[in-house]
Enzyme design. Structure first.
Site, PDB file in Angstrom:
ATOM      1  N   SER A 144     -14.970  11.321  18.248  1.00  7.90           N
ATOM      2  CA  SER A 144     -16.145  10.985  17.444  1.00  7.90           C
ATOM      3  C   SER A 144     -16.717   9.637  17.848  1.00  7.90           C
ATOM      4  CB  SER A 144     -15.782  10.979  15.958  1.00  7.90           C
ATOM      5  OG  SER A 144     -15.350  12.255  15.536  1.00  7.90           O
ATOM      6  N   HIS A 168     -16.708  17.567  16.495  1.00  9.61           N
ATOM      7  CA  HIS A 168     -17.004  17.970  17.864  1.00  9.61           C
ATOM      8  C   HIS A 168     -16.089  19.137  18.232  1.00  9.61           C
ATOM      9  CE1 HIS A 168     -13.343  15.774  18.812  1.00  9.61           C
ATOM     10  NE2 HIS A 168     -13.867  14.655  18.326  1.00  9.61           N
ATOM     11  N   GLU A 169     -16.128  19.540  19.496  1.00 11.75           N
ATOM     12  CA  GLU A 169     -15.368  20.715  19.917  1.00 11.75           C
ATOM     13  C   GLU A 169     -13.864  20.536  19.722  1.00 11.75           C
ATOM     14  OE1 GLU A 169     -17.826  19.350  21.529  1.00 11.75           O
ATOM     15  OE2 GLU A 169     -19.202  20.877  22.322  1.00 11.75           O
ATOM     16  N   GLY A 170     -13.387  19.301  19.772  1.00 14.34           N
ATOM     17  CA  GLY A 170     -11.974  19.068  19.513  1.00 14.34           C
ATOM     18  C   GLY A 170     -11.588  19.466  18.103  1.00 14.34           C
ATOM     19  N   HIS A 171     -12.408  19.072  17.127  1.00 18.90           N
ATOM     20  CA  HIS A 171     -12.143  19.474  15.747  1.00 18.90           C
ATOM     21  C   HIS A 171     -12.220  20.990  15.597  1.00 18.90           C
ATOM     22  CE1 HIS A 171     -13.808  15.275  15.084  1.00 18.90           C
ATOM     23  NE2 HIS A 171     -12.636  15.205  14.487  1.00 18.90           N
ATOM     24  N   MET A 184     -12.158  13.158   9.799  1.00 18.81           N
ATOM     25  CA  MET A 184     -13.040  12.140   9.241  1.00 18.81           C
ATOM     26  C   MET A 184     -14.506  12.489   9.497  1.00 18.81           C
ATOM     27  SD  MET A 184     -11.184   8.447   9.451  1.00 18.81           S
ATOM     28  CE  MET A 184     -11.565   8.106  11.162  1.00 18.81           C
TER      29      MET A 184
END
EC number: 6.3.2.1
Length: 306
Positions: A194, A41-44, A37
């Site tokens: 997010s 961030h680093e997770g994405h 969405m």
């Protein structure tokens, strides 16, 4: 169609992204989809890196704030929208294509047809957000169809969502392999999200209670389920300013709590006005090393829809 791989070219039309992915598949390249969405961030980016491990894959990242998964009174309007910054990050990461449709493009006739998750969608998140997963599963199904993807990547932070997506792939005989990617955390343990941008400095400090509670619960895993829940719950109870929706220990398939073996400890809570979720793998009956040393527990198995 002129297309340069690795440049994060933005597509806003279903027809155009479909033309690209069909052409790439015809040329023998699998399509790896990372649905998001936005507000990346680093997770994405860890999902992107996982997708790039598929040999020869065309990596497509979708950015779509899906109105169907937000209930009235939730943060649809406030949800951060940072498309230009997101595309810059994806270009730097070498992503091939970005699919960023409008709500009208995705739902030209409104939400006439939806996919419902069944019993597994009524617990945990589903008990507190009863329409959420129908919205998630509907948009994921559409994205799978639109992009003709062979692989799709989702983070384990949304653990129940990941299992429900695996469920519809199996139940609806979709030819998509779903990959779960471990949670990415800040140095102090806070799960990347997010929604973390909503937190004030004081609230962010308080939000660390969630990961602290999960870690403490997992550390007493050898003492059994009751000790795990009591330990984690006592830490949450002692924190002023946290409103807990649920703290539950379940099997890795979200079945009832096992007496031993791999389990999952899941929490959802409001810190101020921000609702956060987190989870950790818990090896009941054995030791636990911590979040940074194998402490995410057993990941859900990748699910091939062939």
């Amino acid at each position: 169609m002129t297309f340069t791989p690795g440049q994060a070219e933005v597509f806003t039309e279903i027809e155009k992204i479909g033309q690209l992915t069909r052409a790439m598949r015809k040329a023998g390249r699998p399509v790896a989809l990372v649905p998001t969405m936005g507000a990346l961030h680093e997770g994405h980016l860890s999902l992107v890196q996982a997708a790039q491990q598929i040999p020869g894959a065309l990596v497509v990242v979708s950015i779509f704030v899906n109105p169907l998964q937000f209930a009235e009174g939730e943060d649809l309007d406030a949800y951060p929208r940072t498309l230009d910054e997101d595309v810059a990050k994806l270009k730097a990461a070498g992503v091939d294509a970005v699919f960023a449709p409008s709500p009208r493009e995705m739902y030209p006739n409104g939400p006439r047809t939806t996919i419902h998750p069944g019993e597994a969608g009524r617990i945990l998140e589903g008990a507190h957000r009863p329409t959420h997963f129908a919205g998630v599963l509907t948009v994921v199904n559409k994205l799978f169809t639109i992009t003709h993807c062979d692989h799709a990547f989702f983070g384990e932070k949304d653990y129940q969502q990941l299992l429900l997506i695996q469920q519809i792939v199996t139940d609806l005989n979709m030819e998509v392999q779903v990959h779960g990617v471990p949670i990415v955390r800040e140095a102090d343990g806070l799960a990347k999200s997010s929604r973390n941008v909503y937190l004030s400095d004081e609230e962010r400090e308080l939000a660390l209670t969630l990961s602290a509670a999960l870690t403490a619960g997992a550390f007493v895993a050898e003492q059994g389920p009751a000790a795990v829940l009591q330990t984690a719950g006592s830490i949450l109870d002692a924190a002023s300013g946290i409103d807990v929706d649920y703290l539950e220990l379940r099997g890795t398939d979200l079945s009832d709590t096992p007496e031993d073996g791999e389990a999952r400890l899941l929490v959802a809570a409001r810190v101020g006005t921000t609702r956060l979720i987190d989870n950790v793998g818990v090896p009941l009956g054995t030791g636990f090393k911590g979040l940074d040393d194998g402490g995410e527990g057993s990941a859900p198995a990748d699910n091939a829809g062939e």
